[in-house]
Design an enzyme around this catalytic site. Structure first.
Site, PDB file in Angstrom:
ATOM      1  N   ARG A 138      37.180  33.100  42.200  1.00 52.99           N
ATOM      2  CA  ARG A 138      37.661  34.451  41.897  1.00 52.99           C
ATOM      3  C   ARG A 138      37.076  35.419  42.905  1.00 52.99           C
ATOM      4  O   ARG A 138      35.888  35.320  43.237  1.00 52.99           O
ATOM      5  CB  ARG A 138      37.184  34.910  40.514  1.00 52.99           C
ATOM      6  N   ASN A 189      46.550  28.643  37.316  1.00 54.90           N
ATOM      7  CA  ASN A 189      46.758  30.078  37.495  1.00 54.90           C
ATOM      8  C   ASN A 189      47.835  30.618  36.560  1.00 54.90           C
ATOM      9  O   ASN A 189      47.696  31.711  35.994  1.00 54.90           O
ATOM     10  CB  ASN A 189      47.109  30.389  38.953  1.00 54.90           C
ATOM     11  N   CYS A 242      46.656  36.319  43.915  1.00 55.68           N
ATOM     12  CA  CYS A 242      47.007  34.973  43.410  1.00 55.68           C
ATOM     13  C   CYS A 242      47.995  34.965  42.245  1.00 55.68           C
ATOM     14  O   CYS A 242      49.069  34.381  42.354  1.00 55.68           O
ATOM     15  CB  CYS A 242      45.742  34.227  43.003  1.00 55.68           C
TER      16      CYS A 242
END
Ligand code: UDX
Length: 400
Positions: A138, A189, A242
């Site tokens: 992250r 994700n 992302c």
């Protein structure tokens, strides 16, 4: 072991920093002369806590010159895989692996997020063995996440060398096919994005029901170990480089098989409606938004980063700016051209009619110690509602 890293963005720089400081000899390559010049001068081109310290400690070599990879035992590739017209663009990947294979026959490890089948496609073009080793770090916690990953995913043949590289983390390694490794990244994700959108829908419901608070509901849910407490923070939505890109790429990829990802699509739709919902709540509170002078706290897509790519906070700024008389932003590190800034939170507060919290920077909790009389719209639920006269928080019923 000598390790090459091609593509010195977030993932590449952090990988180079962590592996070099763990004792590997690391050569970092990028095509951007300005970036390499800065790195050679010891300047880190991105804001990331601890990154500079680790680069200084490991002292990796930085260069534009791919031929330095000749002596590398393996080379990580961490170039961007942007979404163009809703599909993943693999041109940077193919360019990078083509150049590497022209220099060395050693293994290439793909860290970039790529759709299943990409490693095989690369191996159809070049003789090198290609291993998939997706990254889960992250931003804002990148060094920590690289040193202490929950798991290491390694896809493809002859994966022992890659496993050895990451063995210092002590994390469990899953050795599997290239395709599984590639899909694990997207599925992870997309699931996390869905978790956020799920709690944001519960937040919408809480806003209608007296005596409910989404934070308490999330705490109660999260203690169930099957659910888990992370990624259940309601707010103005997820952003960054992302989640929006990867959910889109996954949906398009699935589409190419005639497979609709209904849950992922709903998660993205919920996310896209977050800013409008927040603005509607502001509109319902004030009779006339156009008379207001507003201080917005936060511009980055989350705390501990200056990154404003796909930032809900930046999106909110552009939408709110058209509706109010004056909008000023304070963010500890994020700056975007054309945005009206103040350099100090307390100075920014003067003469304002409302405060909006758009990014979850912990330092905004200082407001709890100040005698704030104007309404606060907390889009990230970082403040204690009891400390304010007029507090309107995401997922909290507003008492009249
Ligand atoms: C994400 C993944 O977590 C990481 O594994 C992957 O490698 C890259 O994408 P990142 O984009 O750096 O990492 O940030 P993350 O901490 O996941 O936050 C993404 C967005 O979700 C932020 O905008 C954040 O504010 C938001 N978020 C996160 C919430 O709104 N609620 C939460 O509970 C968690």
């Amino acid at each position: 072991m000598k390790i090459g890293v091609v593509g010195l963005g977030f993932v590449g720089l952090v990988t180079a920093a962590v592996l070099s400081s763990d004792g590997f000899e690391v050569i970092g390559i990028d095509v951007d002369p300005e970036k390499i010049r800065k790195l050679k001068e010891g300047k880190v081109p991105i804001y990331e806590p601890e990154l500079e310290k680790y680069i200084r400690r490991g002292n990796p070599e930085f260069s534009l010159d791919y031929t330095l990879l000749r002596s590398a035992d393996l080379t990580f590739v961490s170039v961007p895989t942007p979404t163009v017209d809703r599909n993943i663009d693999l041109s940077f990947i193919f360019d990078a692996v083509g150049k590497i294979s022209g220099i060395t026959g050693s293994d290439i490890v793909i860290k970039s997020t790529v759709v299943p089948g990409t490693a095989k496609k690369i191996m159809d073009r070049i003789p090198n063995n290609v291993i998939s080793n997706p990254e889960f770090l992250r931003e804002g916690a990148a060094i920590h996440d690289t040193l202490h990953p929950d798991r290491v995913i390694i896809g493809g043949n002859n994966a022992e060398l890659v496993e050895r590289v990451w063995s210092f983390t002590g994390a469990p390694a899953i050795k599997t096919t290239n395709e599984n490794a590639e899909l694990i990244k997207y599925a992870s994700n997309a699931f996390l994005a869905t978790k956020i959108s799920f709690i944001n829908e519960i937040a919408n419901l809480c806003e209608q029901i007296p005596e409910t608070d989404v934070d308490t509901v999330a705490t109660g849910m999260g203690l169930d170990r099957r659910i888990g407490s992370t990624f259940l923070k309601a707010g103005i939505g997820y952003g960054g480089s992302c989640f929006p890109k990867d959910t889109q790429a996954l949906m398009s990829f699935a589409d190419s098989f005639g497979q609709e990802m209904k849950i992922v699509r709903s998660a993205t739709e919920v996310n896209e409606s977050r800013i409008q919902r927040f603005l509607d709540r502001m509109g319902a509170f004030f009779e006339n938004l156009s008379d207001l002078k507003v201080l917005q706290l936060g511009l980055s897509f989350k705390d501990n980063t200056n990154d404003s790519r796909e930032s809900p906070a930046l999106n909110l700024y552009y939408k709110l700016k058209d509706r109010v008389k004056q909008l000023t932003v304070y963010d500890p590190v994020s700056k975007v051209e054309g945005v009206d800034y103040c350099m100090d939170l307390e100075v920014g507060l003067k003469d304002k009619d409302a405060i909006v919290i758009a990014t979850e920077w912990p330092e905004f909790k200082i407001l709890e110690k100040m005698d704030v009389k104007i309404p606060i719209f907390d889009g990230r639920r970082i403040l204690d509602p009891a400390k304010f006269k007029k507090y309107i928080g995401v997922g909290l019923y507003e008492q009249g």
